[in-house]
Design a protein around this motif. Structure first.
Motif, mmCIF file in Angstrom:
data_model
loop_
_atom_site.group_PDB
_atom_site.id
_atom_site.type_symbol
_atom_site.label_atom_id
_atom_site.label_comp_id
_atom_site.label_asym_id
_atom_site.label_seq_id
_atom_site.Cartn_x
_atom_site.Cartn_y
_atom_site.Cartn_z
ATOM 1 N N VAL A 102 0.865 -1.193 0.000
ATOM 2 C CA VAL A 102 0.000 0.000 0.000
ATOM 3 C C VAL A 102 0.891 1.229 0.000
ATOM 4 C CG1 VAL A 102 -1.817 1.262 1.207
ATOM 5 C CG2 VAL A 102 -1.796 -1.240 1.267
ATOM 6 N N GLN A 103 0.901 1.947 -1.122
ATOM 7 C CA GLN A 103 1.755 3.134 -1.229
ATOM 8 C C GLN A 103 0.928 4.404 -1.072
ATOM 9 O OE1 GLN A 103 3.912 2.576 -4.886
ATOM 10 N NE2 GLN A 103 5.264 1.056 -3.991
ATOM 11 N N GLU A 104 0.068 4.695 -2.053
ATOM 12 C CA GLU A 104 -0.730 5.927 -1.972
ATOM 13 C C GLU A 104 -2.121 5.669 -1.396
ATOM 14 O OE1 GLU A 104 -0.497 7.567 -5.938
ATOM 15 O OE2 GLU A 104 1.634 7.048 -5.941
ATOM 16 N N HIS A 105 -2.755 4.596 -1.844
ATOM 17 C CA HIS A 105 -4.117 4.286 -1.398
ATOM 18 C C HIS A 105 -4.277 2.784 -1.227
ATOM 19 C CE1 HIS A 105 -5.404 8.368 -2.083
ATOM 20 N NE2 HIS A 105 -4.789 8.339 -3.250
ATOM 21 N N HIS A 106 -5.158 2.405 -0.301
ATOM 22 C CA HIS A 106 -5.440 0.981 -0.107
ATOM 23 C C HIS A 106 -6.625 0.553 -0.971
ATOM 24 C CE1 HIS A 106 -8.839 2.246 2.356
ATOM 25 N NE2 HIS A 106 -8.033 2.912 3.183
ATOM 26 N N ALA A 107 -6.975 -0.728 -0.882
ATOM 27 C CA ALA A 107 -8.079 -1.293 -1.663
ATOM 28 C C ALA A 107 -9.392 -0.574 -1.346
ATOM 29 C CB ALA A 107 -8.215 -2.778 -1.359
ATOM 30 N N ILE A 108 -10.368 -0.745 -2.237
ATOM 31 C CA ILE A 108 -11.695 -0.147 -2.025
ATOM 32 C C ILE A 108 -12.449 -0.985 -0.989
ATOM 33 C CG2 ILE A 108 -13.891 0.479 -3.109
ATOM 34 C CD1 ILE A 108 -12.324 0.721 -5.778
#
Length: 714
Positions: A372-378
């Motif tokens: 997870v760099q900028e955003h995680h999963a939905i």
């Protein structure tokens, strides 16, 4: 001393204002009071891109109209403009930013968000090294997440390279579009091809992928082949067996010769059970969703387009029900896992399910901080919608929300367990294998029972047998035929765009594409597909994407330009753009390479187009024109054809006769139009009144060429 928080759009600004202690709405901004901020504080907003790249005509009069002699279009400096309809808001934003001592960039937490914010700041002449720049970087618009985000702001300078990367991408795409589009259009028009053609860095290779698939389908010739199968009967029942190892035969004679060599024949003969193996197996619940995987799944299940899915998910994000949608990872961190675990009961209640949480510890398949760099999963937020909130959602939003919640809850449920049995049956020197599955524990699949029925596996239930048991085996010759590749749907195209390395031969390009995850980005793939549809390069027929004659012609025109048709070009570009985002590359070098590529196109495209055969295109255009003919012009006798929103004479501009395609907002049928053109009266049925009642009307073409009302009709 003042602080200005710059949001991307009004709804985002309102969410921020609502999360803070006190806010006062003004024209184009909010006044804020909250213990977090010591200075005078304001929240203002754009309407997405307040600032856009200037059109070519802004730089030089010779670039105002398309002309081959005016190419290439290479401005010395790239300038930006504010469109007329956004100037009022830009003025408000600019004044606040200039006075600010601290600017908090609070646009969407991605590269394009950086581009939007810093483009506004620079255009407003509000950039100064004396100012302090901070960054709000969050994954949800829930109040507590927003508040924590403002309490823990990041350094604005850490994200500035994302702006440089996104702006470089923006300028590169502008250069390709502004040069390649007129270059191809004008050269094709010389050959009598009407209309305009647009090209793009990602758009064109995507179109070419669809074109190649369609070519493969159209050129595919089915070939028959034969396989050996068996119906095996034992005391406990009958089941099917397939030959192992699998063999294909080009003719029945070849198959019979093979059987003879194995001392077997077509028809019933004695056999025996040679081996029985039973193993317990398990299946994990599905991975969490990235945007692309969600768009693919929703297209598969509900036939929604990628664009419709993105719009629906964006709405759910703004309603504070789902996390940030434009994410390229299916992983979450331990922080998200913890809050999902805490809210497990609420999600189950929403799904009307009484479920026990079994998987209580994070598993690498779903939870991996390093991925997870900028955003995680939905995933769902802590907030679960009320009945009233559900009623406000459209049907697609309800389906998507339920799908995301089910997929998230499934992560905490037991694995699906089943017993797999493999039976091997020997007949002479032939060996047949039969595979059966028996569910032992539904586990997470209880959430997807309806979906599982639709995607049911073609697996048989096997009877109980023992090794050495006799069997009656009916050996069969089965004739089959090879199948063409399947046409792309939006779902499978998204997957192909994300795994475009499979279409590239160059090893370096494959590696790059794997790193940058294919062509396009999570945020742009849906718009690329929509652009291809709007430009009439592709159309959707029964959820399949088909290339139009216009699209085929463009693909033929770019065929010999490998860098325009292959994902390889995008791979190399994206790799360098990523370097800019990491401060390892610079904008000038990248744009110089783009210019060299455009100069190459100027040299070779005219001869490329000379080599195209236009016969298929012209033939198809004539067929389309014939379909659009609805009658003869009452003025000059030439054909009347359907234009975009009216009927007109094919002899235009010599004849200017036109006819509306509707009467009182009710669309005319072809029968209506034919009768009107013949001077007859016609009945237009189902016209709606203001109070939503309907009536039929008899109408005719009047003296001035307008459709005149004659009388009401039963």
């Amino acid at each position: 001393m003042s602080t200005v928080i710059l949001a991307e759009k009004p709804s985002q600004a309102l969410a921020y204002a609502s999360a803070l202690k006190q806010s006062n709405k003004k024209d184009g901004y909010f006044e804020i009071k909250d213990p977090i901020f010591k200075d005078e504080t304001f929240i203002t907003f754009g309407f997405g891109h307040l600032v856009e790249l200037a059109e070519p005509g802004h730089y030089d009069e010779k670039w105002q109209k398309w002309s081959l002699t005016a190419l290439p279009i290479f401005p010395k400096h790239y300038e930006f403009e504010v469109s007329k309809d956004k100037k009022k808001q830009f003025k408000i934003v600019a004044e606040l930013l200039k006075k600010a001592t601290t600017i908090i960039v609070a646009t969407d937490s991605d590269r394009e968000g950086e581009n939007i914010a810093w483009s506004i700041i620079h255009q407003a002449n509000a950039f100064s090294k004396e100012k302090t720049y901070k960054r709000l970087w969050i994954n949800s618009l829930e109040k507590d997440v927003i508040y924590e985000g403002f309490k823990n702001l990041k350094e604005g300078s850490d994200y500035y390279p994302f702006y440089q990367e996104a702006q470089t991408r923006q300028i590169a795409d502008w250069l390709i579009g502004m040069n390649a589009s007129p270059l191809y259009t004008l050269n094709l028009q010389k050959k009598g091809v009407q209309g305009t053609f647009s090209l793009g860095r990602v758009q064109t290779p995507t179109l070419y992928m669809i074109y190649q698939r369609q070519e493969a389908i159209e050129q595919f010739k089915k070939e028959p082949f034969f396989e050996i199968e068996a119906d095996i009967t034992v005391k406990q029942g009958t089941f099917k067996g397939t030959l192992i190892p699998t063999q294909r035969f080009s003719s029945k004679d070849e198959l019979l010769t093979y059987l003879s060599s194995k001392h077997a024949e077509i028809g019933n003969q004695e056999g025996r059970i040679a081996d029985v193996q039973t193993k317990e197996k398990k299946t994990n619940s599905p991975s969490l969703f990235s945007l692309s995987s969600l768009q693919s799944k929703v297209n598969q299940l509900y036939k929604a387009t990628a664009s419709q899915t993105l719009k629906a998910v964006q709405g759910l994000y703004e309603a504070k029900l789902l996390s940030y949608p434009r994410t390229d990872t299916p992983f979450i961190t331990e922080n998200e896992f913890a809050y999902l675990k805490t809210n497990f009961g609420k999600y189950c209640h929403y799904l009307n399910q009484d479920l026990e949480m079994v998987q209580t510890s994070p598993r690498k398949r779903y939870v991996d901080n390093s991925k997870v760099q900028e955003h995680h999963a939905i995933i769902p937020t802590k907030q679960v919608p009320s009945t009233a909130a559900l009623a406000k959602m459209d049907e697609l939003q309800r389906k998507i929300y339920a799908l995301v919640v089910k997929t998230t809850v499934a992560m905490f449920l037991p694995d699906y367990l089943y017993e797999e049995t493999k039976i091997q049956t020997k007949v002479a020197d032939l060996l047949f294998q039969s595979i059966g599955k028996m569910p032992k524990q539904e586990g997470w699949k209880v959430l997807f029972s309806q979906q599982n029925q639709e995607e049911k596996e073609d697996v048989q239930t096997l009877p109980l047998v023992i090794i050495g048991e006799g069997a009656s085996v009916n050996v069969k010759s089965v004739e089959k035929e090879t199948q063409p590749p399947k046409a792309f749907t939006e779902g499978t195209l998204l997957t192909a765009m994300k795994t475009a390395n499979k279409t590239v031969d160059d090893e370096e390009a494959i590696k790059i594409l794997q790193e940058v995850e294919g062509i396009g980005t999570e945020a742009t793939r849906a718009s690329i597909i929509e652009t291809l549809k709007q430009k009439e390069y592709i159309k959707v027929v029964k959820n399949k994407l088909l290339v139009t004659e216009k699209g085929k012609l463009l693909c033929q025109a770019v065929k010999s330009q490998h860098l325009l048709t292959s994902a390889e070009m995008t791979a190399k570009w994206e790799a360098y753009l990523k370097k800019i985002g990491k401060r390892e590359g610079n904008q000038e070098n990248f744009l110089n390479n783009i210019k060299k590529f455009i100069v190459h196109l100027l040299e070779v495209v005219p001869s490329d187009i000379e080599n195209i055969s236009f016969s298929d295109y012209q033939e198809q255009k004539e067929k389309e024109a014939e379909k659009n003919i609805v009658g003869k012009c009452p003025k000059c006798g030439n054909n009347i054809v359907l234009k975009k929103s009216f009927y007109g004479c094919s002899n235009y501009p010599n004849c200017t006769f036109t006819l509306a395609n509707n009467f009182r907002k009710k669309k005319l049928t072809k029968t209506n139009v034919r009768e009107l053109l013949q001077g007859k009266e016609t009945i237009v049925k189902g016209i709606k009144t203001k109070d939503k009642k309907t009536y039929n009307a008899a109408v005719i073409i009047g003296e001035k060429g307008y459709i005149d009302f004659l009388s009401f009709s039963k």
